[in-house]
Design an enzyme around this catalytic site. Structure first.
Site, PDB file in Angstrom:
ATOM      1  N   ASP A  60      18.872  66.077   8.132  1.00 46.33           N
ATOM      2  CA  ASP A  60      19.218  67.624   8.690  1.00 46.33           C
ATOM      3  C   ASP A  60      18.631  67.127   6.465  1.00 46.33           C
ATOM      4  OD1 ASP A  60      20.115  70.379   8.249  1.00 46.33           O
ATOM      5  OD2 ASP A  60      21.851  69.921   7.092  1.00 46.33           O
TER       6      ASP A  60
ATOM      7  N   GLU B 121      14.254  66.226   8.257  1.00 47.50           N
ATOM      8  CA  GLU B 121      13.793  67.549   7.483  1.00 47.50           C
ATOM      9  C   GLU B 121      12.913  67.700   6.278  1.00 47.50           C
ATOM     10  OE1 GLU B 121      15.667  71.995   8.691  1.00 47.50           O
ATOM     11  OE2 GLU B 121      17.168  70.331   8.037  1.00 47.50           O
TER      12      GLU B 121
END
Length: 549
Positions: free
Chosen positions: A207, A277
């Site tokens: 993330d 990401e």
């Protein structure tokens, strides 16, 4: 030298199809209105039936749930609302028995403010973990150290009365940012990664992977001076976050060193992978290139480039061409939807009636691009974005910016499994954590299983086509210039060259192929009627073509 079989196993992620599961919305088995790990285990056969290679689980770790689990208070345990570590182990075994790899989220740019690390760090300026988070003194007038903003609204700094300092938070004030300039922080994070590797997970989705480091000097960001179109890649236009050029609060050069440490750890285990990401506005592809280069950092990354409203040949040509020009030896993971953006059927379709057609065309296009692909739960049903009332919202992002931005709950509603059951078979509880829209119940899995022309069956056929042709896994992609505004390209590997043409417009076109290019064989494209073609291809609106040259 590695054998062919070992090399293939090691590179299983290259060209893989990854199915994202949002655990709290997948399947509830204990009647509390929230999905759980046992529910994932129960529904693994559905995922396997699609023909995907892996699942990616959004966070299920111990958390106060201020940001639906993206605020972790224990990186090495399962939150009780989802189950236990034993439940996770059982799910992992079941997935592997079905041939599915398991990728889990790692949310390590920040933790929860209830994590023991932060509790200790904020207790004084001299404790052993005093520098584990980004702390800074106020300016002489008491204001924040610089102009950094939070993506979730307001300043990126929060005052702490015990330390009499500010701490940085890129998201909620309850999500303080870890200080990756500390070697001890890096070691602690890598220890948590090792915990899950030892349990047998096959990889990690990282993330906000470019947020790990901030500028040591805490310099203020300059204004955003580029055109307005790229500001919304990281945040909606209603958010002032897009008004800054984020030079100093993320994407720092020191991150490359940590990613090398992470890769070195993964390389001590067999056949593991990472997908990062990257939210970096117009610089995302350059960041992706740096993070996936030389085989010593991340295996692959995805950006937000295909997560917007554009559904045009020019946009797709631009994104793919930019990737091929910027990324020398890295790998990309393409996606149209995930848990953070409006579902792509709603973004791309102009009318409700054309949604099934758009859903089929979108997966056909995605499956023929060069790179790995990620599917989000429910898109195989053609689910549209749910329109929720303000009182139903649970997402702090949407609550903060309502009504200009409705947040992310509309794409996080529960999976509809059985049309005739309460909450479409997601839960037997009186109330589910988010409502199941009646439009979604009508698109349930059991209804589409019985319909050979459904979006669900189209996904299965399309992913089978992808696996049947090695050129679609990692073959070369070359765009074909035509006089019509269509998306046309070839995929080539081991002497097989496939031509794909996608008409994303609503009107028919007749595409004349470049001089010297002839279709030797028209191949069936799932969901689309093959037409005769040699030097010219006729396409209806929202149509696709596949042929062997």
């Amino acid at each position: 030298m590695e054998s062919t079989g070992k090399a293939a196993a090691k590179d299983w992620w290259r060209g893989a199809v990854i199915y994202q599961v949002y655990p709290r919305s997948f399947q509830d088995t204990d009647a509390n209105g929230l999905g759980d790990i046992k529910g994932i285990t129960r529904r693994l056969p559905h995922i396997a039936s699609l023909g995907v290679d892996a699942i990616w689980l959004a966070p299920f770790f111990t958390s106060p749930m201020a940001d639906m689990g993206y605020d972790v208070s224990d990186y090495c345990d399962v939150d009780p609302i989802f189950g236990t570590l034993a439940d996770f182990d059982e799910m992992l075994v079941a997935a592997h028995e079905l041939g599915l790899k398991v990728i889990i989220d790692q949310v390590i740019s920040h933790s929860s403010d209830r994590h023991p690390w932060f509790v200790e760090s904020r207790s004084s300026r001299t404790n052993p973990k005093a520098d584990w988070y980004v702390w800074a003194d106020p300016k002489p007038d008491g204001t924040a150290p610089n102009n950094w903003l939070s993506i979730f609204g307001g300043p990126g700094w929060e005052w702490d009365g015990v330390r009499r300092q500010y701490y940085q938070h890129n998201f909620l004030t309850s999500q303080p940012d870890l200080n990756f300039h500390s070697r001890d922080v890096q070691d602690a994070v890598l220890s948590a990664v090792r915990f899950w590797l030892d349990r047998g997970v096959d990889g990690f989705r990282l993330d906000t992977v470019n947020y790990y480091f901030c500028d040591k000097q805490l310099r203020s960001n300059p204004p955003h001076e580029a055109n307005e179109s790229d500001a919304g890649l990281d945040a909606p236009d209603t958010n002032p976050y897009g008004m800054q050029n984020h030079l100093y609060d993320k994407t720092q050069p020191e991150n490359l060193g940590f990613l090398k440490r992470l890769r070195a750890l993964l390389d001590t285990y067999e056949n593991r992978t990472t997908v990062g990401e990257v939210g970096d506005g117009a610089r995302s592809l350059q960041t992706l290139a740096a993070y996936t280069s030389d085989g010593d950092k991340l295996h692959m990354c995805y950006t937000f480039d295909l997560l917007g409203p554009e559904f045009t040949p020019a946009h797709f040509r631009s994104c793919v061409s930019a990737f091929q020009e910027n990324v020398r030896d890295g790998w990309v993971c393409w996606a149209f939807s995930n848990h953070d953006v409006n579902r792509h059927v709603s973004r791309f379709a102009k009318t409700e009636e054309e949604r099934p057609r758009i859903a089929k065309l979108a997966i056909s296009l995605l499956s023929t691009l060069r790179g790995s692909i990620c599917l989000y739960q429910g898109e195989e049903l053609g689910l549209p974005e749910a329109d929720l009332a303000f009182e139903d919202l649970r997402d702090p992002y949407g609550i903060r910016f309502w009504p200009a931005f409705k947040g992310r709950d509309g794409c996080r509603t529960p999976m509809p499994w059985e049309a005739g059951r309460v909450h479409a078979g997601f839960t037997t509880a009186e109330k589910s954590w988010l409502p199941v829209p009646y439009q979604h119940a009508a698109l349930s899995v059991d209804k589409q299983e019985a319909d050979n022309d459904s979006v669900l069956q189209h996904y299965r056929h399309t992913l089978a086509l992808r696996k049947a042709h090695p050129a679609l896994i990692d073959g070369d992609l070359t765009f074909v210039n035509t006089k019509e505004d269509v998306l046309a390209f070839t995929r080539e590997k081991h002497g097989e060259t496939l031509l794909f043409i996608f008409n994303l417009a609503r009107k028919p076109v007749q595409v004349a192929l470049p001089k010297g290019m002839k279709v030797k064989e028209v191949l069936p494209m799932p969901g689309f009627v093959p037409g005769a073609a040699v030097e010219t291809v006729k396409l209806d609106g929202l149509d696709a073509f596949c042929g062997r040259l």
